[in-house]
Motif scaffolding. Sequence first.
Motif, PDB file in Angstrom:
ATOM      1  N   TYR A   1       0.765  -1.247   0.000  1.00  0.00           N
ATOM      2  CA  TYR A   1       0.000   0.000   0.000  1.00  0.00           C
ATOM      3  C   TYR A   1       0.802   1.307   0.000  1.00  0.00           C
ATOM      4  CZ  TYR A   1      -4.401  -2.387   0.225  1.00  0.00           C
ATOM      5  OH  TYR A   1      -5.488  -3.129  -0.122  1.00  0.00           O
TER       6      TYR A   1
ATOM      7  N   LEU B   1       0.435   3.638  -2.172  1.00  0.00           N
ATOM      8  CA  LEU B   1      -0.547   4.678  -2.512  1.00  0.00           C
ATOM      9  C   LEU B   1      -1.573   4.863  -1.403  1.00  0.00           C
ATOM     10  CD1 LEU B   1      -0.866   3.717  -6.258  1.00  0.00           C
ATOM     11  CD2 LEU B   1      -0.226   5.989  -5.430  1.00  0.00           C
ATOM     12  N   GLY B   2      -1.881   3.769  -0.692  1.00  0.00           N
ATOM     13  CA  GLY B   2      -2.817   3.894   0.430  1.00  0.00           C
ATOM     14  C   GLY B   2      -2.231   4.744   1.536  1.00  0.00           C
TER      15      GLY B   2
ATOM     16  N   SER C   1      -1.899   8.409   0.361  1.00  0.00           N
ATOM     17  CA  SER C   1      -3.114   9.090  -0.115  1.00  0.00           C
ATOM     18  C   SER C   1      -3.468  10.285   0.765  1.00  0.00           C
ATOM     19  CB  SER C   1      -4.283   8.095  -0.093  1.00  0.00           C
ATOM     20  OG  SER C   1      -5.523   8.784  -0.139  1.00  0.00           O
TER      21      SER C   1
ATOM     22  N   ALA D   1       1.672  15.387  -3.381  1.00  0.00           N
ATOM     23  CA  ALA D   1       0.657  14.346  -3.557  1.00  0.00           C
ATOM     24  C   ALA D   1      -0.682  14.892  -4.071  1.00  0.00           C
ATOM     25  CB  ALA D   1       0.454  13.590  -2.236  1.00  0.00           C
TER      26      ALA D   1
ATOM     27  N   LEU E   1      -1.961  13.264  -7.594  1.00  0.00           N
ATOM     28  CA  LEU E   1      -3.028  12.254  -7.504  1.00  0.00           C
ATOM     29  C   LEU E   1      -4.386  12.880  -7.829  1.00  0.00           C
ATOM     30  CD1 LEU E   1      -1.823  10.265  -4.350  1.00  0.00           C
ATOM     31  CD2 LEU E   1      -1.546   9.657  -6.766  1.00  0.00           C
TER      32      LEU E   1
ATOM     33  N   LEU F   1       7.420   7.130  -3.394  1.00  0.00           N
ATOM     34  CA  LEU F   1       6.597   6.665  -2.273  1.00  0.00           C
ATOM     35  C   LEU F   1       7.394   5.784  -1.312  1.00  0.00           C
ATOM     36  CD1 LEU F   1       3.331   6.011  -4.269  1.00  0.00           C
ATOM     37  CD2 LEU F   1       3.466   7.424  -2.215  1.00  0.00           C
TER      38      LEU F   1
ATOM     39  N   HIS G   1      -6.002   4.178  -3.311  1.00  0.00           N
ATOM     40  CA  HIS G   1      -5.728   5.506  -2.737  1.00  0.00           C
ATOM     41  C   HIS G   1      -7.018   6.279  -2.498  1.00  0.00           C
ATOM     42  CE1 HIS G   1      -6.437   6.240  -6.909  1.00  0.00           C
ATOM     43  NE2 HIS G   1      -5.317   5.658  -7.266  1.00  0.00           N
TER      44      HIS G   1
END
Length: 471
Positions: free
Chosen positions: A60, A62-63, A66, A133, A137, A203, A453
């Motif tokens: 994760y 991106l998690g 996020s 970010a 994103l 990341l 995300h």
Amino acid sequence: MNRKAGIIGAGPNGLAAAVVLRQAGLQVDVLEAEATPGGAARTMELTLPGYRHDFGAAVYPLGAGSPFFSSLPLRDYGLEWIHSPAPLAHPFDDGTAVVLERDLSDTEASLGVDGKVWRKLIQPFVERWSEFAPDVLRPVPAYPNHPWLMARFGMSAILPARTIARRFRNEHTQALFAGLAAHSFLSLDEPLSAAPGLLMAVLAHAVGWPVPRGGSQSLTDALCRYLATLGGKVKTSSRVETLSALPGYDLLLCDVTPRQLLKLAGERLSDHYKHRLQAYRYGPGVFKVDYALHAPIPWKASDCGRAVTLHLGGSFEEIAASEQAVRDGRHADRPFVLLAQPSLFDSSRAPQGKHTAWAYCHVPHGSNTNVLSKLEDQIERFAPGFRDCVATRHVSSPADLERMDANLVGGDIAGGVMDIRQFLFRPTWKHYATSAKDIYICSSSTPPGGGVHGMCGYHAAKMALSRLKLS
Ligand SMILES: Cc1cc2nc3c(=O)[nH]c(=O)nc-3n(C[C@H](O)[C@H](O)[C@H](O)COP(=O)(O)OP(=O)(O)OC[C@H]3O[C@@H](n4cnc5c(N)ncnc54)[C@H](O)[C@@H]3O)c2cc1C
């Protein structure tokens, strides 16, 4: 506020959209086809009792990175990120491995002659991740908050991965970048194939590549619990066949891909918009295997035991050939394999002393060829004796994946090809909006694309609210 929103699909993006709309005061119902919420962020006993496998996403970056998930109190609802000592290892035939360390200086030191080039490429975005970010994103912003940072990233991200890899002198660093860039599902000679490679590297140093304790389901459950405390409802086993069966909603946000949206909302959409959706292109599929193991994987390179994620494919040229084959609609002779070994760092995944592994490789869209032996040959290549550790395995073809989550069309886990056209126009120039003013699309077929995300759902909900003049 008596406005009512219906969300179709309780994947991470559907749940993110639900939270945003509920926070703004709308009544929210989430309708999920499957018996368990989460979409490709679910955890199941796919092999034997006590072995918990991530059906889709396992790792994760991106998690954890996020901006939306970070703004929620998910820790209070059971989410705990676990970091392995190193995010990623990439082994070679000579029994060594290149390791992407969590700390940028450690990576710089371990990459030797390439250390300085690595730092120069990545450092500005690592140091300013929290500012960067929100710009990266989302749909490409006309007026980014940090224009110079975005321009600097864009100038490298738009290049083919091969062009970036040529900046490195050591073949091992080139291979490391190939593995990162292969997350693009593009040929490594195509423009934009460098983008995910850079993002994944940034990341790793900025937030790490953690796994949720207990598996992906913990993130989904935390989102559902938080939504419930706000008063939002998730109804499972509720597949929506047509939006016309859902009267009484002011807004409908669909966590589905374009092909499904056509079926759900066809008669509500203009011919021009339908034509655009029909032209949307899906990407390659994946062939996935979940393992219950008697023992940890016996890697030749001991450094592999420090990393939750392994990229198995050898040199840059081998990985490039594997990805080119898939892009051309062929099966690679030696497929590039992504493998996660979460039970080494999270004992809740398997009975005491036992382990799990999660692995997949890219295959042509909708492929029904069994590539199990090729995939396992790649694991054995770097971990001789691996097959002897296997208690049992669960194999998922692209069709099996799609049966368990209708968004995984033809086994495409990214919600559609992410080449330049579909990066800019995802799924159309309207992004989340459709030709019907109460219907929105909020899945990974919208910006910023695949990965857990929640930012597609977040931006779709924000757009819907601003059009209702509620934000
Ligand atoms: C094998 C695999 C490995 C992956 N690895 C990673 C990883 O390690 N890290 C990472 O960040 N990402 C990973 N991903 C990608 C990530 O999981 C997805 O990009 C993400 O889940 C997309 O979220 P979503 O909400 O758009 O769609 P989904 O998660 O697919 O959720 C869509 C939901 O909508 C529901 N639905 C569809 N149609 C209907 C309908 N008609 N009625 C009601 N409900 C409906 C589905 O059942 C599903 O629950 C992986 C995915 C897969 C499959």
